[in-house]
Motif scaffolding. Structure first.
Motif, PDB file in Angstrom:
ATOM      1  N   LEU A  69       1.038  -1.564   0.321  1.00 37.72           N
ATOM      2  CA  LEU A  69      -0.012   0.254   0.129  1.00 37.72           C
ATOM      3  C   LEU A  69       0.235   1.651  -0.486  1.00 37.72           C
ATOM      4  CD1 LEU A  69      -2.937  -0.810   2.426  1.00 37.72           C
ATOM      5  CD2 LEU A  69      -2.860  -0.188   0.346  1.00 37.72           C
ATOM      6  N   VAL A  70       2.177   0.826   0.993  1.00 36.13           N
ATOM      7  CA  VAL A  70       2.394   2.430   0.395  1.00 36.13           C
ATOM      8  C   VAL A  70       4.027   2.658  -0.773  1.00 36.13           C
ATOM      9  CG1 VAL A  70       2.810   2.742   2.940  1.00 36.13           C
ATOM     10  CG2 VAL A  70       4.411   1.169   2.039  1.00 36.13           C
ATOM     11  N   GLY A  71       3.568   1.926  -1.615  1.00 34.00           N
ATOM     12  CA  GLY A  71       4.212   1.011  -2.898  1.00 34.00           C
ATOM     13  C   GLY A  71       5.303   0.722  -3.208  1.00 34.00           C
ATOM     14  N   ALA A  72       5.577  -0.505  -2.641  1.00 35.92           N
ATOM     15  CA  ALA A  72       6.165  -1.527  -2.319  1.00 35.92           C
ATOM     16  C   ALA A  72       6.098  -2.361  -3.825  1.00 35.92           C
ATOM     17  CB  ALA A  72       6.245  -2.172  -1.196  1.00 35.92           C
ATOM     18  N   GLY A  73       7.038  -2.784  -4.840  1.00 38.81           N
ATOM     19  CA  GLY A  73       6.798  -3.386  -5.924  1.00 38.81           C
ATOM     20  C   GLY A  73       6.435  -5.014  -5.488  1.00 38.81           C
ATOM     21  N   ALA A  74       5.695  -5.683  -6.692  1.00 38.61           N
ATOM     22  CA  ALA A  74       6.093  -7.198  -5.863  1.00 38.61           C
ATOM     23  C   ALA A  74       7.273  -7.371  -5.861  1.00 38.61           C
ATOM     24  CB  ALA A  74       5.034  -8.097  -6.529  1.00 38.61           C
ATOM     25  N   GLY A  75       8.523  -7.500  -7.315  1.00 34.83           N
ATOM     26  CA  GLY A  75       9.080  -7.958  -7.161  1.00 34.83           C
ATOM     27  C   GLY A  75      10.299  -6.742  -5.636  1.00 34.83           C
ATOM     28  N   GLN A  76      10.628  -6.389  -5.252  1.00 30.40           N
ATOM     29  CA  GLN A  76      10.410  -6.284  -4.154  1.00 30.40           C
ATOM     30  C   GLN A  76      10.571  -6.894  -2.833  1.00 30.40           C
ATOM     31  OE1 GLN A  76       9.901  -1.807  -4.099  1.00 30.40           O
ATOM     32  NE2 GLN A  76      11.685  -1.080  -4.302  1.00 30.40           N
ATOM     33  N   LEU A  77       9.751  -7.181  -3.078  1.00 32.77           N
ATOM     34  CA  LEU A  77       9.258  -7.646  -1.401  1.00 32.77           C
ATOM     35  C   LEU A  77       9.856  -9.119  -1.817  1.00 32.77           C
ATOM     36  CD1 LEU A  77       5.946  -6.687  -1.114  1.00 32.77           C
ATOM     37  CD2 LEU A  77       7.240  -5.715  -0.249  1.00 32.77           C
ATOM     38  N   LEU A  78       9.119  -9.512  -3.000  1.00 34.52           N
ATOM     39  CA  LEU A  78       9.960 -11.240  -3.034  1.00 34.52           C
ATOM     40  C   LEU A  78      11.923 -11.437  -2.501  1.00 34.52           C
ATOM     41  CD1 LEU A  78       8.376 -12.365  -6.287  1.00 34.52           C
ATOM     42  CD2 LEU A  78       7.981 -13.367  -4.142  1.00 34.52           C
ATOM     43  N   ARG A  79      12.718 -10.222  -3.911  1.00 38.03           N
ATOM     44  CA  ARG A  79      13.835  -9.988  -3.021  1.00 38.03           C
ATOM     45  C   ARG A  79      14.115  -9.626  -1.529  1.00 38.03           C
ATOM     46  NH1 ARG A  79      13.206  -6.496  -7.713  1.00 38.03           N
ATOM     47  NH2 ARG A  79      13.751  -4.191  -6.339  1.00 38.03           N
ATOM     48  N   MET A  80      12.959  -9.299  -0.781  1.00 38.85           N
ATOM     49  CA  MET A  80      13.657  -8.847   0.132  1.00 38.85           C
ATOM     50  C   MET A  80      13.060 -10.236   1.296  1.00 38.85           C
ATOM     51  SD  MET A  80      10.617  -6.840   2.767  1.00 38.85           S
ATOM     52  CE  MET A  80       9.281  -8.518   2.714  1.00 38.85           C
ATOM     53  N   VAL A  81      11.942 -11.315   0.793  1.00 29.41           N
ATOM     54  CA  VAL A  81      11.982 -12.166   0.743  1.00 29.41           C
ATOM     55  C   VAL A  81      12.343 -13.542   1.329  1.00 29.41           C
ATOM     56  CG1 VAL A  81      10.350 -14.883   0.936  1.00 29.41           C
ATOM     57  CG2 VAL A  81       9.657 -12.425   1.294  1.00 29.41           C
ATOM     58  N   LEU A  82      13.720 -13.308  -0.422  1.00 25.48           N
ATOM     59  CA  LEU A  82      15.037 -13.802  -0.858  1.00 25.48           C
ATOM     60  C   LEU A  82      16.058 -13.860  -0.133  1.00 25.48           C
ATOM     61  CD1 LEU A  82      14.351 -13.932  -4.467  1.00 25.48           C
ATOM     62  CD2 LEU A  82      14.471 -15.993  -3.373  1.00 25.48           C
ATOM     63  N   VAL A  85       4.463 -15.934  -2.589  1.00 25.01           N
ATOM     64  CA  VAL A  85       3.262 -15.457  -4.339  1.00 25.01           C
ATOM     65  C   VAL A  85       1.566 -15.583  -3.779  1.00 25.01           C
ATOM     66  CG1 VAL A  85       2.832 -16.096  -6.136  1.00 25.01           C
ATOM     67  CG2 VAL A  85       5.378 -16.418  -5.757  1.00 25.01           C
ATOM     68  N   ARG A  86       1.333 -16.235  -3.321  1.00 25.34           N
ATOM     69  CA  ARG A  86       0.681 -16.034  -2.725  1.00 25.34           C
ATOM     70  C   ARG A  86      -0.436 -15.308  -1.862  1.00 25.34           C
ATOM     71  NH1 ARG A  86      -2.634 -20.290   1.798  1.00 25.34           N
ATOM     72  NH2 ARG A  86      -4.187 -19.282   1.587  1.00 25.34           N
ATOM     73  N   LEU A  87       0.467 -14.167  -1.072  1.00 25.46           N
ATOM     74  CA  LEU A  87       0.103 -13.209  -0.077  1.00 25.46           C
ATOM     75  C   LEU A  87       0.131 -12.361  -1.870  1.00 25.46           C
ATOM     76  CD1 LEU A  87       2.479 -13.519   2.714  1.00 25.46           C
ATOM     77  CD2 LEU A  87      -0.154 -13.596   2.760  1.00 25.46           C
ATOM     78  N   LEU A  88       0.613 -12.035  -2.550  1.00 26.13           N
ATOM     79  CA  LEU A  88       1.348 -10.650  -3.521  1.00 26.13           C
ATOM     80  C   LEU A  88       0.345 -11.110  -4.350  1.00 26.13           C
ATOM     81  CD1 LEU A  88       4.373 -10.549  -4.504  1.00 26.13           C
ATOM     82  CD2 LEU A  88       3.218  -8.943  -2.807  1.00 26.13           C
ATOM     83  N   THR A  89      -1.019 -12.609  -4.915  1.00 25.81           N
ATOM     84  CA  THR A  89      -1.690 -12.280  -5.104  1.00 25.81           C
ATOM     85  C   THR A  89      -3.682 -11.706  -4.103  1.00 25.81           C
ATOM     86  OG1 THR A  89      -2.729 -14.412  -4.754  1.00 25.81           O
ATOM     87  CG2 THR A  89      -1.254 -14.060  -6.671  1.00 25.81           C
ATOM     88  N   ALA A  90      -2.913 -11.651  -3.188  1.00 20.89           N
ATOM     89  CA  ALA A  90      -4.301 -10.988  -2.744  1.00 20.89           C
ATOM     90  C   ALA A  90      -3.986  -9.537  -2.732  1.00 20.89           C
ATOM     91  CB  ALA A  90      -4.096 -11.249  -0.710  1.00 20.89           C
ATOM     92  N   ARG A  91      -5.958  -8.749  -2.642  1.00 21.43           N
ATOM     93  CA  ARG A  91      -5.830  -7.591  -2.565  1.00 21.43           C
ATOM     94  C   ARG A  91      -5.516  -7.103  -1.499  1.00 21.43           C
ATOM     95  NH1 ARG A  91     -11.882  -5.712  -3.651  1.00 21.43           N
ATOM     96  NH2 ARG A  91     -10.856  -3.877  -3.827  1.00 21.43           N
ATOM     97  N   PRO A  92      -4.371  -5.769  -1.502  1.00 22.68           N
ATOM     98  CA  PRO A  92      -3.702  -5.465  -0.208  1.00 22.68           C
ATOM     99  C   PRO A  92      -4.436  -4.807   0.917  1.00 22.68           C
ATOM    100  CG  PRO A  92      -2.366  -4.547  -2.597  1.00 22.68           C
ATOM    101  CD  PRO A  92      -3.810  -5.199  -2.993  1.00 22.68           C
ATOM    102  N   ALA A  93      -6.175  -3.968  -0.050  1.00 21.90           N
ATOM    103  CA  ALA A  93      -6.321  -3.638   1.069  1.00 21.90           C
ATOM    104  C   ALA A  93      -6.859  -4.731   1.764  1.00 21.90           C
ATOM    105  CB  ALA A  93      -7.322  -2.236   0.442  1.00 21.90           C
ATOM    106  N   THR A  94      -7.651  -4.850   1.749  1.00 29.48           N
ATOM    107  CA  THR A  94      -7.994  -6.393   1.725  1.00 29.48           C
ATOM    108  C   THR A  94      -7.171  -7.294   2.650  1.00 29.48           C
ATOM    109  OG1 THR A  94      -9.740  -6.384  -0.186  1.00 29.48           O
ATOM    110  CG2 THR A  94      -9.828  -8.820   1.546  1.00 29.48           C
ATOM    111  N   ALA A  95      -5.952  -7.478   2.444  1.00 27.68           N
ATOM    112  CA  ALA A  95      -4.848  -8.198   2.873  1.00 27.68           C
ATOM    113  C   ALA A  95      -5.031  -7.724   4.657  1.00 27.68           C
ATOM    114  CB  ALA A  95      -4.242  -8.966   2.345  1.00 27.68           C
ATOM    115  N   ALA A  96      -4.708  -6.353   4.218  1.00 27.74           N
ATOM    116  CA  ALA A  96      -4.631  -5.496   5.271  1.00 27.74           C
ATOM    117  C   ALA A  96      -5.313  -5.254   6.396  1.00 27.74           C
ATOM    118  CB  ALA A  96      -3.988  -3.313   4.825  1.00 27.74           C
ATOM    119  N   THR A  97      -6.249  -5.604   6.443  1.00 28.27           N
ATOM    120  CA  THR A  97      -7.271  -5.687   7.443  1.00 28.27           C
ATOM    121  C   THR A  97      -7.809  -6.842   7.475  1.00 28.27           C
ATOM    122  OG1 THR A  97      -9.410  -5.228   5.399  1.00 28.27           O
ATOM    123  CG2 THR A  97      -7.947  -2.856   6.622  1.00 28.27           C
ATOM    124  N   ALA A  98      -7.439  -7.328   7.168  1.00 29.74           N
ATOM    125  CA  ALA A  98      -8.304  -9.081   7.672  1.00 29.74           C
ATOM    126  C   ALA A  98      -7.489  -9.581   8.791  1.00 29.74           C
ATOM    127  CB  ALA A  98      -7.498 -10.087   6.626  1.00 29.74           C
TER     128      ALA A  98
END
Length: 433
Positions: free
Chosen positions: A345-358, A420-433
């Protein structure tokens, strides 16, 4: 009321509940198979070969129980710690410490009861295959038959119940004893530091391992190899207790080189350092995999042809610990759905987050490889090269490279796939789940 809260808590976190259930099934499977072989060997006619089979069954069972205690306790404690926010809220609305403890105990039983028959059934299948393979190798004396009765189930039930209860209650103890406002404040931040008791226990286990190592080195050389598994267990207990501290040390050492990867590297180090206590639940079983494989390779390196039992023991323990580590890593990643959603939500891309997890996976695998190699080296030190024993540093380079690659693959797949599964969810929905 307690049972209702426990059922609601399990349904609200299906990933954590599934992780604990998987660990319990895995433990019940291995314990059932090992105890079935042990009881079958002791029930048969007495003979030298039968005594050797029974002794082997004792060794397998003791190590299986130890691994189960370690894995089940850590996974259950992790699942309870992940619900720290909910526990703190229950304290603020009037739940007393005894109700919190009863809820955790009920959750442990609700998970262990269905896991036991599943694990028992799989354990029977494993025992039949294992016993048949040993018979084909000529390791089973004539007149000994596999019998799987209620005793393996009782042993598995005892281990699963006790360890899941102790693991959950130890994790819930802090929130249960804290004042409601303090508990809620702790839930809002990262897990606390390592307790003094835990540090003292780690030093105690290390001192015990060093003392035993000295005794083994001074004893008969032909009996030294028999003590290697016990030395491994003592050193691994110390690693497990000191896991959070060792994890932070690994993060500190990697902080500077990881800056070369930009924001993902900085986030990986910061996240791993803040979550070192929970991350140690993944580092410990991976360390165990590395230590067992290196120790077994070190003790059999001088043999022309390692026995079938040696190979099976290595595969059983490494497979058990590897599956436990993968299960724990998946639980840790799925726990972070809100964190990853907020970063998106604050602008991090999927590629950046995957690199972080790696990069976080690199921290786990790298720390585990170093610790595992250190444990195996220390456990093999009393052998002093007797019987063809070889230190991990003396093993072929391609063997060490293969082990490092397999560990890295295990950790990275267990981290990236759920991400990858988490990145397929809508950020707004996952942030409030």
């Amino acid at each position: 009321m307690t049972t209702g809260l426990a059922r609601t808590s399990l349904r609200s976190r299906p990933a954590a509940a599934a992780g604990v259930f998987s660990a319990l099934v895995l433990s019940a499977t291995v314990i059932t198979a090992c105890t079935a072989v042990l009881f079958s060997a002791t029930a048969g006619p007495r003979s030298r070969q039968g005594d050797e089979l029974a002794l082997m069954g004792v060794g397998f069972t003791l190590v299986a129980v130890y691994l189960s205690v370690f894995v089940t306790g850590q996974v259950t404690a992790l699942a309870v710690a992940q619900r720290q926010r909910e526990t703190a809220l229950l304290r603020t609305v009037g739940a007393d410490p005894w109700q919190i403890r009863r809820m955790v105990a009920t959750e442990a039983l609700l998970t262990a009861v269905p896991a036991l028959p599943v694990g028992y059934g799989l354990g029977v299948l494993l025992a039949r295959w294992w016993f048949g393979a040993m018979a084909d190798q000529g390791l089973v004396p004539e007149g000994v038959r596999l019998t799987v009765g209620p005793l393996p189930a009782l042993v598995a039930a005892g281990v699963l119940t006790v360890t899941s209860l102790l693991g959950g209650l130890s994790a819930a103890q802090r929130a249960a004893r804290s004042r409601p406002s303090v508990a809620l404040g702790e839930a809002a931040g990262p897990a606390g530091g390592v307790t003094v008791v835990r540090v003292l226990l780690a030093f105690g286990a290390l001192a015990g391992a060093v003392a035993l190592s000295s005794a083994v080195a001074a004893g008969p050389a032909d009996r030294a190899a028999e003590r290697v598994p016990l030395l491994l267990l003592l050193y691994l207990v110390a690693v497990g207790l000191a896991g959070p501290v060792l994890g932070r040390v690994g993060c500190t050492l990697l902080a500077v080189p990881f800056r070369l990867f930009g924001a993902p590297g900085v986030l990986a180090v910061a996240n791993s350092r803040a979550r070192a206590r929970r991350l140690s639940a993944a580092i410990t079983p991976v360390t165990l995999v590395v230590a067992f494989i290196l120790a077994k390779l070190g003790t059999t390196a001088g043999r022309a042809a390692p026995s079938w039992t040696d190979l099976f023991a290595t595969a059983l323990y490494a497979g058990f610990a590897g599956l436990a580590a993968a299960n724990t890593l998946v639980m840790l990643i799925l726990e972070r759905r809100r964190e990853i959603a907020l970063l998106r939500l604050v602008g991090a891309g999927a590629g950046q987050l995957l690199r972080m997890v790696l990069l976080e996976g690199v921290i786990v695998s790298g720390t585990s490889l170093v610790l595992g190699a250190a444990v195996a080296t220390a456990a093999l030190a009393p052998l002093g090269g007797t019987g063809g024993a070889t230190a991990p540093s003396g093993l072929p380079g391609e063997v060490l490279a293969g082990l490092a690659g397999a560990v890295a693959l295990l950790v990275l797949l267990s981290s990236v796939l759920p991400s990858v599964r988490l990145l397929t969810a809508r950020p707004a929905t996952a942030a409030t789940a």
